[in-house]
Design a protein around this motif. Structure first.
Motif, PDB file in Angstrom:
ATOM      1  N   SER A   5       5.774   7.924   3.876  1.00 31.75           N
ATOM      2  CA  SER A   5       6.954   8.743   4.140  1.00 31.75           C
ATOM      3  C   SER A   5       6.823   9.516   5.444  1.00 31.75           C
ATOM      4  N   SER A   6       5.621   9.549   6.001  1.00 29.80           N
ATOM      5  CA  SER A   6       5.402  10.342   7.209  1.00 29.80           C
ATOM      6  C   SER A   6       5.594   9.490   8.469  1.00 29.80           C
ATOM      7  N   GLY A   7       6.481   9.955   9.339  1.00 32.16           N
ATOM      8  CA  GLY A   7       6.722   9.260  10.608  1.00 32.16           C
ATOM      9  C   GLY A   7       5.467   9.179  11.461  1.00 32.16           C
ATOM     10  N   LYS A   8       4.667  10.250  11.423  1.00 29.36           N
ATOM     11  CA  LYS A   8       3.428  10.272  12.222  1.00 29.36           C
ATOM     12  C   LYS A   8       2.434   9.213  11.743  1.00 29.36           C
ATOM     13  N   LYS A   9       2.328   9.105  10.411  1.00 30.56           N
ATOM     14  CA  LYS A   9       1.398   8.112   9.851  1.00 30.56           C
ATOM     15  C   LYS A   9       1.888   6.701  10.200  1.00 30.56           C
ATOM     16  N   CYS A  10       3.209   6.500  10.124  1.00 31.54           N
ATOM     17  CA  CYS A  10       3.755   5.170  10.436  1.00 31.54           C
ATOM     18  C   CYS A  10       3.580   4.834  11.913  1.00 31.54           C
ATOM     19  N   ALA A  11       3.709   5.831  12.785  1.00 28.54           N
ATOM     20  CA  ALA A  11       3.495   5.586  14.220  1.00 28.54           C
ATOM     21  C   ALA A  11       2.046   5.148  14.450  1.00 28.54           C
ATOM     22  N   PHE A  12       1.124   5.826  13.771  1.00 29.15           N
ATOM     23  CA  PHE A  12      -0.280   5.419  13.872  1.00 29.15           C
ATOM     24  C   PHE A  12      -0.462   3.989  13.366  1.00 29.15           C
ATOM     25  N   ASP A  20       0.881  -1.172   0.000  1.00 23.38           N
ATOM     26  CA  ASP A  20       0.000   0.000   0.000  1.00 23.38           C
ATOM     27  C   ASP A  20       0.921   1.226   0.000  1.00 23.38           C
ATOM     28  N   LEU A  21       0.954   1.914  -1.124  1.00 24.13           N
ATOM     29  CA  LEU A  21       1.893   3.026  -1.337  1.00 24.13           C
ATOM     30  C   LEU A  21       1.247   4.344  -0.862  1.00 24.13           C
ATOM     31  N   GLY A  22       1.779   4.923   0.200  1.00 23.54           N
ATOM     32  CA  GLY A  22       1.180   6.134   0.789  1.00 23.54           C
ATOM     33  C   GLY A  22      -0.068   5.762   1.571  1.00 23.54           C
ATOM     34  N   SER A  23       0.105   4.867   2.534  1.00 24.01           N
ATOM     35  CA  SER A  23      -1.040   4.246   3.223  1.00 24.01           C
ATOM     36  C   SER A  23      -1.779   5.199   4.159  1.00 24.01           C
ATOM     37  N   GLY A  24      -1.111   6.213   4.673  1.00 28.31           N
ATOM     38  CA  GLY A  24      -1.780   7.189   5.552  1.00 28.31           C
ATOM     39  C   GLY A  24      -2.340   6.517   6.793  1.00 28.31           C
ATOM     40  N   ALA A  25      -3.663   6.574   6.937  1.00 27.69           N
ATOM     41  CA  ALA A  25      -4.311   5.939   8.095  1.00 27.69           C
ATOM     42  C   ALA A  25      -4.634   4.472   7.815  1.00 27.69           C
ATOM     43  N   GLY A  26      -4.039   3.909   6.748  1.00 29.97           N
ATOM     44  CA  GLY A  26      -4.194   2.473   6.488  1.00 29.97           C
ATOM     45  C   GLY A  26      -5.033   2.122   5.276  1.00 29.97           C
ATOM     46  N   PHE A  27      -5.347   3.136   4.448  1.00 30.81           N
ATOM     47  CA  PHE A  27      -6.249   2.885   3.317  1.00 30.81           C
ATOM     48  C   PHE A  27      -5.520   2.929   1.983  1.00 30.81           C
ATOM     49  N   PRO A  28      -5.768   1.917   1.139  1.00 31.50           N
ATOM     50  CA  PRO A  28      -6.728   0.824   1.291  1.00 31.50           C
ATOM     51  C   PRO A  28      -6.177  -0.457   1.928  1.00 31.50           C
ATOM     52  N   GLY A  29      -4.882  -0.507   2.291  1.00 30.03           N
ATOM     53  CA  GLY A  29      -4.270  -1.789   2.622  1.00 30.03           C
ATOM     54  C   GLY A  29      -4.851  -2.519   3.830  1.00 30.03           C
ATOM     55  N   VAL A  30      -5.100  -1.790   4.924  1.00 28.81           N
ATOM     56  CA  VAL A  30      -5.501  -2.490   6.156  1.00 28.81           C
ATOM     57  C   VAL A  30      -6.896  -3.133   6.021  1.00 28.81           C
ATOM     58  N   PRO A  31      -7.909  -2.422   5.497  1.00 26.86           N
ATOM     59  CA  PRO A  31      -9.188  -3.122   5.282  1.00 26.86           C
ATOM     60  C   PRO A  31      -9.059  -4.319   4.331  1.00 26.86           C
TER      61      PRO A  31
END
Ligand code: SAH
Length: 232
Positions: free
Chosen positions: A100-107, A74-85
């Motif tokens: 690329s965002s540390g904050k998004k990866c921490a989430f 999932d390229l640029g997953s952000g809050a997990g979309f679409p990969g986690v669902p």
């Protein structure tokens, strides 16, 4: 009907099988996202129905094009979309969520631990990942709301094995964007896009699918400024 049951109904209505236990995981995902979003901006969609339909159900659109046990990025997953669902509904896939965002990866790390979903969280830029050891190692790259098609082609195609597919979630891409994407794809080892209109979720959704049929030349991907500023 409780939240988990409501989510199960929405997912079943869109044609996917889901166990009650997975509904509980989605409910926990929704609660955790809502709570986390109060301090870290992850999504502009905050109402329950919006998260269920525009994030969860919409994310499943690429599942029919994802083979059993596929290695999925999932390229640029952000809050997990679409990969986690996708991974929750289809546990057979092997998911890597890249951002690329540390904050998004921490989430994403906190989320996957909390709801118990197996995924690798990779912090980094796709254009750098595509020049490293993960080049040509995925069967499917999915990506939603990250960039225009020609940029996605250069970020995504190098990461695919030959025979793999890049699936971009788009609204209604215009002809110019599609033509520029096709030009880029053909230079990167891909075919012209196949466009699939899906009925999953409330909004018009087009999946733009590039099949990789040959190796990507080693000069790609370029640096991000070149990718955006100097179209192939
Ligand atoms: N896919 C999610 C998030 C979209 S926002 C969704 O649909 O809700 C775009 C995300 O892509 C951001 O989290 C941003 O950090 C990430 N991103 C943008 N360019 C990137 C790149 N070159 N490599 C990796 N991640 C990138």
């Amino acid at each position: 009907m409780n939240l988990a049951e409501k989510i199960c109904c929405a997912i079943r209505d869109s044609g996917y099988g889901i166990e009650a236990e997975t509904g509980e995981k989605f409910a926990e995902y929704l609660r955790f996202l809502t709570e986390y979003n109060r301090s870290v901006n992850l999504t502009a969609i905050t109402d329950e129905d919006g998260i269920i339909l525009k994030h969860f159900v919409d994310s499943l659109s690429a599942l029919p094009y994802t083979d059993c046990c596929a290695e999925v990025l999932d390229l640029g997953s952000g809050a997990g979309f679409p990969g986690v669902p996708m991974k929750l509904v289809r546990p057979d896939i092997r998911l890597t969520a890249l951002d690329s965002s540390g904050k998004k990866c921490a989430f994403l790390r906190a989320l996957t631990a909390r709801i118990g979903v197996g995924a690798e969280i990779l912090e980094g830029r796709a254009e750098e990942t595509g020049r490293g050891t993960r080049r040509a190692s995925f069967d499917v790259v999915v990506t939603r709301a990250v960039a225009e098609l020609r940029v996605l082609a250069e970020l995504g195609l190098p990461l695919l094995k030959t025979g793999g597919k890049l699936i971009a979630y788009k609204g209604r891409p215009d002809l110019e964007e599609i033509a520029a994407g096709d030009r880029a794809a053909s230079a990167l080892g891909g075919l012209a896009a196949e466009l699939v209109r899906t009925a999953t979720g409330p909004e018009a959704r087009t999946l733009v699918i590039y099949s990789k049929t040959g190796e990507t030349p080693s000069k790609y991907p370029r640096r991000y400024a070149r990718i955006t500023g100097d179209p192939i």
